[in-house]
Design an enzyme around this catalytic site. Sequence first.
Site, PDB file in Angstrom:
ATOM      1  N   GLU A  40       1.836 -10.580   1.412  1.00 29.37           N
ATOM      2  CA  GLU A  40       0.783 -10.911   2.081  1.00 29.37           C
ATOM      3  C   GLU A  40       0.312 -12.176   1.743  1.00 29.37           C
ATOM      4  O   GLU A  40       0.708 -12.718   0.586  1.00 29.37           O
ATOM      5  CB  GLU A  40      -0.315  -9.828   1.725  1.00 29.37           C
ATOM      6  CG  GLU A  40      -1.801  -9.987   2.079  1.00 29.37           C
ATOM      7  CD  GLU A  40      -2.651  -9.108   1.355  1.00 29.37           C
ATOM      8  OE1 GLU A  40      -3.678  -9.049   2.224  1.00 29.37           O
ATOM      9  OE2 GLU A  40      -2.524  -8.676   0.304  1.00 29.37           O
ATOM     10  N   LYS A 106      -3.375  -5.810   9.466  1.00 32.50           N
ATOM     11  CA  LYS A 106      -3.960  -4.970   8.328  1.00 32.50           C
ATOM     12  C   LYS A 106      -5.106  -4.205   8.714  1.00 32.50           C
ATOM     13  O   LYS A 106      -6.073  -4.719   9.246  1.00 32.50           O
ATOM     14  CB  LYS A 106      -4.364  -5.792   7.216  1.00 32.50           C
ATOM     15  CG  LYS A 106      -4.682  -5.151   5.745  1.00 32.50           C
ATOM     16  CD  LYS A 106      -5.004  -6.133   4.732  1.00 32.50           C
ATOM     17  CE  LYS A 106      -5.392  -5.391   3.453  1.00 32.50           C
ATOM     18  NZ  LYS A 106      -5.675  -6.255   2.350  1.00 32.50           N
ATOM     19  N   CYS A 142      -1.036  -4.303   1.421  1.00 31.14           N
ATOM     20  CA  CYS A 142      -1.858  -4.533   0.196  1.00 31.14           C
ATOM     21  C   CYS A 142      -2.745  -3.178   0.099  1.00 31.14           C
ATOM     22  O   CYS A 142      -2.164  -2.219  -0.309  1.00 31.14           O
ATOM     23  CB  CYS A 142      -2.705  -5.742   0.229  1.00 31.14           C
ATOM     24  SG  CYS A 142      -3.321  -6.209  -1.468  1.00 31.14           S
TER      25      CYS A 142
END
Length: 271
Positions: A40, A106, A142
């Site tokens: 990321e 995300k 993440c």
Amino acid sequence: MRIALAQIATGTDPSSNLEMVGEFTRRAAAAGARLVLFPEATMCRFGVPLAPVAESLDGPWATGVREIAARAGVVVVAGMFVPSEDGRVTNTLIATGPGVDAHYHKIHLYDAFGFTESRTVASGFEPSTITVDGATVGLTTCYDVRFPELYVELARRGAQLITVHASWGSGPGKLEQWTLLARARALDTTGFVAAVDQAYPGDEIAKVGPTGVGGSLVSSPTGEVLASAGAEEQLLVVDVDLDAANQVRDTIAVLQNRSQFAQLGKAQSLG
């Protein structure tokens, strides 16, 4: 499939970070990897305003990643930032290479541990998979790793390998949480999980936000750590037997049993 996890520490200059993508991709391709994973925020680390560096998916930075993947003949997945319609950005993975041109925004934003990602980042809403050499690969970022439902959905869509691209926040117990969660998601899905983090950038940079702790790893479908990194920059090259995921799913039928439980709950609610 041979995969590579490029645990790098990116800075605030996207062009310099793109050079790192090129260097680590070349090294991974030379080692025989077919899929190269970057963290990321590969485009630019956290801790600085993201809107000024964000670019569209057909902008120069993403185009540069596509050119790197094409020259190396491998699939590359890397984190970048894309302008959002509401003035924020999206925290996006670009996936590109032979037969692959995809992205993932995300879904779960990091509004935790005193950091409010949603203030500057707009969330995505659609899970994403790609196909690499005939295998289905799920993409996550993440904080997503704390939400098993997303991983189960990707497994239902056929993902034998799920990737996690992180810039994990440092702090007491955070490295242990990162590695435990990656292994837990492998157990949830009876599939492989490849979790690539930013390398630890040092104490001063770590103070500005979630900038990585290292600890990248590949977990087997039964939670065994097949390979792992320390805190520093490192290229992990790992062979994963994707047929093993199918064998484990036949042996430990958690996905099938989960579906049966859901159907039971639905029947009870109707009754």
